[in-house]
Design an enzyme around this catalytic site. Structure first.
Site, PDB file in Angstrom:
ATOM      1  N   ASP A  38      44.266  41.198  51.130  1.00  0.00           N
ATOM      2  CA  ASP A  38      43.033  41.685  51.467  1.00  0.00           C
ATOM      3  C   ASP A  38      42.305  40.954  53.289  1.00  0.00           C
ATOM      4  OD1 ASP A  38      42.568  43.125  49.084  1.00  0.00           O
ATOM      5  OD2 ASP A  38      41.559  41.569  48.285  1.00  0.00           O
ATOM      6  N   TYR A  66      49.311  31.507  44.856  1.00  0.00           N
ATOM      7  CA  TYR A  66      48.466  31.558  46.077  1.00  0.00           C
ATOM      8  C   TYR A  66      47.580  30.049  45.796  1.00  0.00           C
ATOM      9  CZ  TYR A  66      49.183  36.649  45.571  1.00  0.00           C
ATOM     10  OH  TYR A  66      49.073  37.804  45.538  1.00  0.00           O
ATOM     11  N   ASP A  80      34.097  38.344  45.920  1.00  0.00           N
ATOM     12  CA  ASP A  80      34.805  37.573  46.778  1.00  0.00           C
ATOM     13  C   ASP A  80      33.320  37.225  47.886  1.00  0.00           C
ATOM     14  OD1 ASP A  80      34.413  39.850  48.749  1.00  0.00           O
ATOM     15  OD2 ASP A  80      36.850  39.722  48.469  1.00  0.00           O
ATOM     16  N   ARG A 174      41.060  37.756  42.903  1.00  0.00           N
ATOM     17  CA  ARG A 174      39.062  38.071  42.814  1.00  0.00           C
ATOM     18  C   ARG A 174      39.357  38.409  41.400  1.00  0.00           C
ATOM     19  NH1 ARG A 174      38.301  42.941  45.062  1.00  0.00           N
ATOM     20  NH2 ARG A 174      40.019  42.911  45.414  1.00  0.00           N
TER      21      ARG A 174
END
Length: 293
Positions: A38, A66, A80, A174
């Protein structure tokens, strides 16, 4: 230039924007990415050039890592920081201890079912979910099975919780952030995301767009990029058949054996040159991709 670039994507640009910038910079005919990031996310994004675009799906399926920062106390419609706050909690009412947070987070490790966010590119009846979401339409999303190998707390300075997450393909950070916030009873949304690893490709060996093509540690030949797949050397009739795109059969006493590590294998000639990707299935190796290298 048939290579894979380990790009460190900047904040605020789409994965498509990154591909376009590299095509222009390196003057290549074909390019694509393996595994979308994203705009809010940074870090490892694999860009495949020319013949390497044929193997992008094999790179998208690799496990990932991540570093995610969650803000507790607020839930948003996109899960988010780019979304609209839809619920607020009085964070001062929550006096979390690290051990308590660890215990709740561990519930999300292992094989779990995760519903993708409405603001995602998943298509329903041909239309991406995010387009429906922008129209104010919310539909039920079928949960998907993903694997969270580990979640490590890196820091907690209320209301910000920073986590390192190792996971399988298809995991939405997310959604994980939103689900953890709900489990804590305090709500949460993602404010920062850095993809630090895709398989062997780490952020330490990645390059910013401005460092290309000179940072050679970030450039991978196709064979090197697929080293997680087993390989076989083909000769004679088998080599000829494979190069013509025809499947190869094998028997228990054949020098070609089925592979259990992965259904996909690298196909090489007697000189060790990669020329294709095969898939083992029911007594044969089917040719998935032929590469012009």
């Amino acid at each position: 230039m048939n290579i894979i670039i380990n790009l460190n994507k900047d904040y605020g640009i789409t994965s498509h924007d990154a591909v376009t910038a590299i095509k222009k910079l390196l003057k290549v005919r074909k390019a694509g990415h393996a595994g979308t990031l994203d705009p809010i996310a940074t870090g490892v994004l694999l860009i495949c050039l020319n013949e390497a675009t044929k193997i992008s799906s094999l790179l998208s399926n690799i496990d990932k890592e991540y570093i995610m920062t969650a803000k507790l106390g607020e839930s948003t419609d996109t899960y988010d920081a780019e979304g609209k706050v839809i619920k607020k909690f009085q964070i001062s009412n929550f006096k979390f201890q690290i051990e308590e947070i660890k215990e709740i987070i561990q519930r999300f490790t292992g094989e779990i079912e995760q519903a993708p966010p409405m603001y995602s590119a998943i298509k329903v009846s041909g239309e991406p979910l995010y387009k429906l979401a922008r129209k104010g339409i919310e539909i039920e999303r079928k949960p998907r099975k993903v694997i969270i190998y580990s979640i490590e707390i890196l820091s907690f300075e209320s209301p910000f919780l920073k986590l390192r997450v190792s996971c399988s393909k298809g995991t939405y950070m997310r959604s994980l952030c939103n689900d953890i916030g709900n489990a804590l009873g305090a709500g949460a949304h993602m404010v920062e995301l850095v993809r630090t690893r895709i398989g062997q490709f780490s952020i330490e060996n990645s390059a910013k767009i401005g460092e290309l093509p000179h940072k050679t540690a970030s450039l991978y030949p196709i064979d090197s990029a697929l080293k997680h797949l087993p390989e076989i050397i083909l000769e004679g009739d088998n080599l000829k058949k494979a190069k013509n795109g025809n499947p190869i059969t094998y028997t228990p006493d054949s020098p070609i054996h089925p592979f259990t590590i992965s259904p996909f294998i690298r196909l090489k000639d007697p000189e060790g040159r990669l020329f294709g990707i095969g898939k083992v299935s029911k007594g044969s190796i089917k040719i998935e991709r032929l590469l012009k290298l």
